[in-house]
Design a protein around this motif. Structure first.
Motif, PDB file in Angstrom:
ATOM      1  N   MET A 134      27.604  10.063 -23.637  1.00  0.00           N
ATOM      2  CA  MET A 134      26.020  10.522 -23.840  1.00  0.00           C
ATOM      3  C   MET A 134      26.309  12.170 -23.910  1.00  0.00           C
ATOM      4  O   MET A 134      27.055  12.396 -23.159  1.00  0.00           O
ATOM      5  N   ALA A 135      25.478  12.634 -24.968  1.00  0.00           N
ATOM      6  CA  ALA A 135      25.553  13.954 -25.117  1.00  0.00           C
ATOM      7  C   ALA A 135      24.805  14.605 -23.587  1.00  0.00           C
ATOM      8  O   ALA A 135      24.006  14.093 -22.972  1.00  0.00           O
ATOM      9  N   LYS A 136      25.309  15.802 -23.084  1.00  0.00           N
ATOM     10  CA  LYS A 136      25.151  16.526 -21.969  1.00  0.00           C
ATOM     11  C   LYS A 136      23.610  16.948 -22.276  1.00  0.00           C
ATOM     12  O   LYS A 136      22.691  16.674 -21.093  1.00  0.00           O
ATOM     13  N   ALA A 137      23.001  17.304 -23.345  1.00  0.00           N
ATOM     14  CA  ALA A 137      21.625  17.560 -23.616  1.00  0.00           C
ATOM     15  C   ALA A 137      20.541  16.402 -23.299  1.00  0.00           C
ATOM     16  O   ALA A 137      19.758  16.626 -22.805  1.00  0.00           O
ATOM     17  N   THR A 138      21.140  14.867 -23.781  1.00  0.00           N
ATOM     18  CA  THR A 138      20.356  13.945 -23.556  1.00  0.00           C
ATOM     19  C   THR A 138      20.220  13.504 -22.032  1.00  0.00           C
ATOM     20  O   THR A 138      19.469  13.256 -21.677  1.00  0.00           O
ATOM     21  N   TYR A 139      21.422  13.722 -21.621  1.00  0.00           N
ATOM     22  CA  TYR A 139      21.440  13.545 -20.038  1.00  0.00           C
ATOM     23  C   TYR A 139      20.506  14.272 -19.308  1.00  0.00           C
ATOM     24  O   TYR A 139      19.706  13.940 -18.257  1.00  0.00           O
ATOM     25  N   MET A 140      20.569  15.605 -19.621  1.00  0.00           N
ATOM     26  CA  MET A 140      19.637  16.628 -18.767  1.00  0.00           C
ATOM     27  C   MET A 140      18.102  16.339 -19.181  1.00  0.00           C
ATOM     28  O   MET A 140      17.309  16.334 -18.439  1.00  0.00           O
ATOM     29  N   TYR A 141      17.941  15.753 -20.485  1.00  0.00           N
ATOM     30  CA  TYR A 141      16.413  15.742 -20.761  1.00  0.00           C
ATOM     31  C   TYR A 141      15.999  14.493 -19.860  1.00  0.00           C
ATOM     32  O   TYR A 141      14.796  14.485 -19.449  1.00  0.00           O
ATOM     33  N   TRP A 142      16.727  13.274 -19.819  1.00  0.00           N
ATOM     34  CA  TRP A 142      16.297  12.174 -19.023  1.00  0.00           C
ATOM     35  C   TRP A 142      16.085  12.465 -17.626  1.00  0.00           C
ATOM     36  O   TRP A 142      15.652  12.047 -16.689  1.00  0.00           O
ATOM     37  N   GLN A 143      17.040  13.445 -17.149  1.00  0.00           N
ATOM     38  CA  GLN A 143      17.274  13.607 -15.693  1.00  0.00           C
ATOM     39  C   GLN A 143      15.891  14.274 -15.271  1.00  0.00           C
ATOM     40  O   GLN A 143      15.160  14.023 -14.206  1.00  0.00           O
ATOM     41  N   LYS A 144      15.645  15.404 -15.898  1.00  0.00           N
ATOM     42  CA  LYS A 144      14.300  16.079 -15.992  1.00  0.00           C
ATOM     43  C   LYS A 144      13.236  15.212 -15.926  1.00  0.00           C
ATOM     44  O   LYS A 144      12.163  15.309 -15.234  1.00  0.00           O
TER      45      LYS A 144
END
Length: 72
Positions: free
Chosen positions: A1-11
């Motif tokens: 999973m891309a880091k940007a995707t992970y950060m988006y969903w975490q936020k």
């Protein structure tokens, strides 16, 4: 999973529900009037002085219905 995707969903998961008070008002109206559909609830909210889009009321009611079925 891309880091940007992970950060988006975490936020997205960590934020508060901006429609919490509207959901509570819709639930109160539904408790009093079991057979009300979104149009009547939309009208009741307008009578209470809330300016809200009918599509938003539909989305919230759909969400509340799905939560109700999953909790049973």
């Amino acid at each position: 999973m891309a880091k940007a995707t992970y950060m988006y969903w975490q936020k997205r998961f960590n934020r508060e529900n901006p429609d919490q008070d509207l959901e509570e008002k819709i639930q109160k109206i539904q408790e009093k009037n079991k057979n009300y559909v979104y149009r009547r609830i939309f009208g009741e909210l307008r009578k209470q002085g809330l300016v809200v889009n009918k599509k938003k009321v539909q989305r919230i009611m759909k969400k509340l219905r799905s939560e109700e079925h999953t909790s049973e």
